[in-house]
Design a protein around this motif. Structure first.
Motif, PDB file in Angstrom:
ATOM      1  N   VAL A  29       0.809  -1.214   0.000  1.00 51.93           N
ATOM      2  CA  VAL A  29       0.000   0.000   0.000  1.00 51.93           C
ATOM      3  C   VAL A  29       0.847   1.271   0.000  1.00 51.93           C
ATOM      4  CG1 VAL A  29      -1.918  -1.158   1.133  1.00 51.93           C
ATOM      5  CG2 VAL A  29      -0.196   0.010   2.528  1.00 51.93           C
ATOM      6  N   LEU A  30       2.156   1.128   0.204  1.00 44.68           N
ATOM      7  CA  LEU A  30       3.029   2.299   0.183  1.00 44.68           C
ATOM      8  C   LEU A  30       4.483   1.852   0.125  1.00 44.68           C
ATOM      9  CD1 LEU A  30       4.456   2.800   3.283  1.00 44.68           C
ATOM     10  CD2 LEU A  30       2.065   3.222   3.810  1.00 44.68           C
ATOM     11  N   THR A  31       5.353   2.820  -0.154  1.00 48.79           N
ATOM     12  CA  THR A  31       6.802   2.620  -0.040  1.00 48.79           C
ATOM     13  C   THR A  31       7.290   3.489   1.097  1.00 48.79           C
ATOM     14  OG1 THR A  31       7.009   2.275  -2.440  1.00 48.79           O
ATOM     15  CG2 THR A  31       9.023   2.760  -1.213  1.00 48.79           C
ATOM     16  N   LEU A  32       8.016   2.890   2.036  1.00 50.78           N
ATOM     17  CA  LEU A  32       8.553   3.618   3.183  1.00 50.78           C
ATOM     18  C   LEU A  32      10.059   3.735   3.035  1.00 50.78           C
ATOM     19  CD1 LEU A  32       8.191   4.925   5.985  1.00 50.78           C
ATOM     20  CD2 LEU A  32       8.410   2.628   6.980  1.00 50.78           C
ATOM     21  N   VAL A  33      10.547   4.969   2.913  1.00 52.14           N
ATOM     22  CA  VAL A  33      11.979   5.241   2.762  1.00 52.14           C
ATOM     23  C   VAL A  33      12.517   5.733   4.102  1.00 52.14           C
ATOM     24  CG1 VAL A  33      13.726   6.571   1.515  1.00 52.14           C
ATOM     25  CG2 VAL A  33      11.640   5.822   0.332  1.00 52.14           C
ATOM     26  N   ILE A  34      13.595   5.113   4.578  1.00 45.45           N
ATOM     27  CA  ILE A  34      14.148   5.447   5.886  1.00 45.45           C
ATOM     28  C   ILE A  34      15.617   5.839   5.757  1.00 45.45           C
ATOM     29  CG2 ILE A  34      14.487   4.673   8.261  1.00 45.45           C
ATOM     30  CD1 ILE A  34      12.443   2.479   7.768  1.00 45.45           C
ATOM     31  N   HIS A  49       8.930  -2.655  10.398  1.00 41.43           N
ATOM     32  CA  HIS A  49       8.384  -3.991  10.163  1.00 41.43           C
ATOM     33  C   HIS A  49       7.132  -4.230  11.000  1.00 41.43           C
ATOM     34  CE1 HIS A  49      12.627  -5.437   8.768  1.00 41.43           C
ATOM     35  NE2 HIS A  49      11.998  -4.743   7.843  1.00 41.43           N
ATOM     36  N   GLY A  50       7.127  -3.700  12.226  1.00 43.34           N
ATOM     37  CA  GLY A  50       5.927  -3.827  13.054  1.00 43.34           C
ATOM     38  C   GLY A  50       4.748  -3.090  12.445  1.00 43.34           C
ATOM     39  N   PRO A  56       1.024  -3.188   4.730  1.00 38.96           N
ATOM     40  CA  PRO A  56       2.044  -3.888   3.940  1.00 38.96           C
ATOM     41  C   PRO A  56       2.774  -2.923   3.015  1.00 38.96           C
ATOM     42  CG  PRO A  56       0.006  -5.135   3.981  1.00 38.96           C
ATOM     43  CD  PRO A  56      -0.303  -3.805   4.589  1.00 38.96           C
ATOM     44  N   CYS A  57       4.077  -2.897   3.111  1.00 39.88           N
ATOM     45  CA  CYS A  57       4.819  -1.900   2.351  1.00 39.88           C
ATOM     46  C   CYS A  57       6.190  -2.423   1.957  1.00 39.88           C
ATOM     47  CB  CYS A  57       4.971  -0.608   3.156  1.00 39.88           C
ATOM     48  SG  CYS A  57       5.854  -0.802   4.721  1.00 39.88           S
ATOM     49  N   ARG A  58       6.811  -1.743   1.029  1.00 38.46           N
ATOM     50  CA  ARG A  58       8.219  -1.972   0.721  1.00 38.46           C
ATOM     51  C   ARG A  58       9.027  -0.959   1.525  1.00 38.46           C
ATOM     52  NH1 ARG A  58      10.089  -2.558  -5.330  1.00 38.46           N
ATOM     53  NH2 ARG A  58       9.268  -4.639  -4.852  1.00 38.46           N
ATOM     54  N   ALA A 101       5.661  -7.514   7.028  1.00 39.86           N
ATOM     55  CA  ALA A 101       4.680  -7.870   6.005  1.00 39.86           C
ATOM     56  C   ALA A 101       5.017  -7.160   4.699  1.00 39.86           C
ATOM     57  CB  ALA A 101       3.273  -7.496   6.467  1.00 39.86           C
ATOM     58  N   GLY A 102       6.158  -7.473   4.166  1.00 33.77           N
ATOM     59  CA  GLY A 102       6.612  -6.825   2.940  1.00 33.77           C
ATOM     60  C   GLY A 102       8.035  -7.258   2.669  1.00 33.77           C
TER      61      GLY A 102
END
Length: 323
Positions: A29-34, A49-50, A56-58, A101-102
């Protein structure tokens, strides 16, 4: 499962990613950049991850090369050449129980490769889903103008994790734009709901004369709570420091009939004391953890206009206090 790639390319990473996760990206549902460093990587990924179990994301973590010179990461640097070289890219692909979940991609750019992190990240962004950029610790001076920040429709900072949270939040205030949010605000969601519920009848009866809030010195969540109370209740708000305490300790509404006190009892509970009653009421309100606050912001993904209003009020008060 974790696959490590040394001196690799984005094309090879994409190929490996497709081999491991197939078309699973379609369900994200999204991309998370850290953007982070080696020291903060594990904690940031644990929170991401939690949160991914609900969203659910990359996850794409970009590890700052300056931190890679410390500890075991320095061995990889020595093995692949000095920082002054043309640079290269190391990476990890994490799937299954190592990725929530990704799927997770950890990028470790060296030398010149670290100068254009946005171009490294773009090939891994999922199509047709929002991009969220989260700085778990140190944030750039202007998040929306940062190379990675420009990729995101939502940019999340975390001033409570910095050495001087109030100062960091005040610095972000004048450059904050639509889509920016700080976890200092998210941390007080339950406190704001508690205040509204507890003081509803007193507020409707016009009996609240002033508010006192006590808590951790320089805590940006305490500061935003004080600013929100002043704006929403329209009464004088006094902030008092309580040394050795984490976060908000008490919120006291001084009314014509006596004090209404909301106090943090422990990590799981608060107590509510009303005038003329016996024992304080005990209410469950757990202290918020990084997974919880990040999860809330990933659920929202829309500009928070109230936050910007409160942030402006805080920055004006902070500037006044400094002079």
């Amino acid at each position: 499962m974790i696959t490590r790639l040394s001196a690799t390319t984005t094309a090879r990473i994409v190929s490996e990613l497709l081999e491991h996760s197939g078309s699973a990206g379609a369900s994200r549902v999204l991309t998370l950049v850290i953007p982070t460093d080696d020291q903060g990587l594990d904690e940031a990924l644990c929170a991401a991850h939690g949160a991914s179990r609900d969203h659910p994301c990359r996850v794409i973590a970009v590890v700052a090369p300056a931190a890679q010179g410390e500890g075991g990461a320095g061995q990889g640097h020595a093995a692949h050449g000095p920082a002054g070289s043309a640079g290269h890219l190391d990476a990890e692909i994490r799937v299954g129980h190592d990725a929530g979940a990704g799927e997770t991609i950890v990028l470790r750019p060296w030398g010149e490769a670290a100068e254009h992190t946005d171009t490294l990240v773009v090939p891994f962004l999922l199509p047709d889903v929002p991009v969220v950029v989260w700085w778990p610790e140190q944030a750039p001076m202007v998040p929306s103008e940062d190379p990675l920040g420009r990729l995101g429709s939502t940019r999340i900072t975390n001033t409570p994790a910095q050495e001087h949270p109030d100062r960091a939040l005040a610095a972000l205030a004048p450059v904050s734009v639509r889509g920016d949010i700080d976890l200092a605000w998210t941390r007080i969601t339950l406190w704001r709901a508690m205040v509204v519920t507890t003081l509803d009848s007193a507020l409707r009866g016009g009996r609240v004369e002033r508010i006192t809030i006590t808590g951790q010195p320089e805590n940006s969540s305490v500061s935003l709570m004080a600013a929100w109370l002043g704006l929403r209740l329209g009464v004088e708000v006094t902030r008092l420091d309580e040394q050795g305490f984490l976060g908000i300790a008490t919120i006291t509404a001084h009314t014509s009939q006596g004090d209404i006190i909301i106090a943090r009892h422990d990590h799981e509970r608060v107590t509510i004391t009303r005038p003329g009653t016996g024992e304080p009421q005990v209410v469950t309100m757990a202290r918020r953890e990084p997974i919880t606050t990040l999860n809330e912001e990933l659920r929202r993904l829309t500009p928070d206009l109230v936050y910007h209003e409160v942030l402006t009020a805080f920055s004006q008060e902070y500037a006044h206090e400094q002079h």
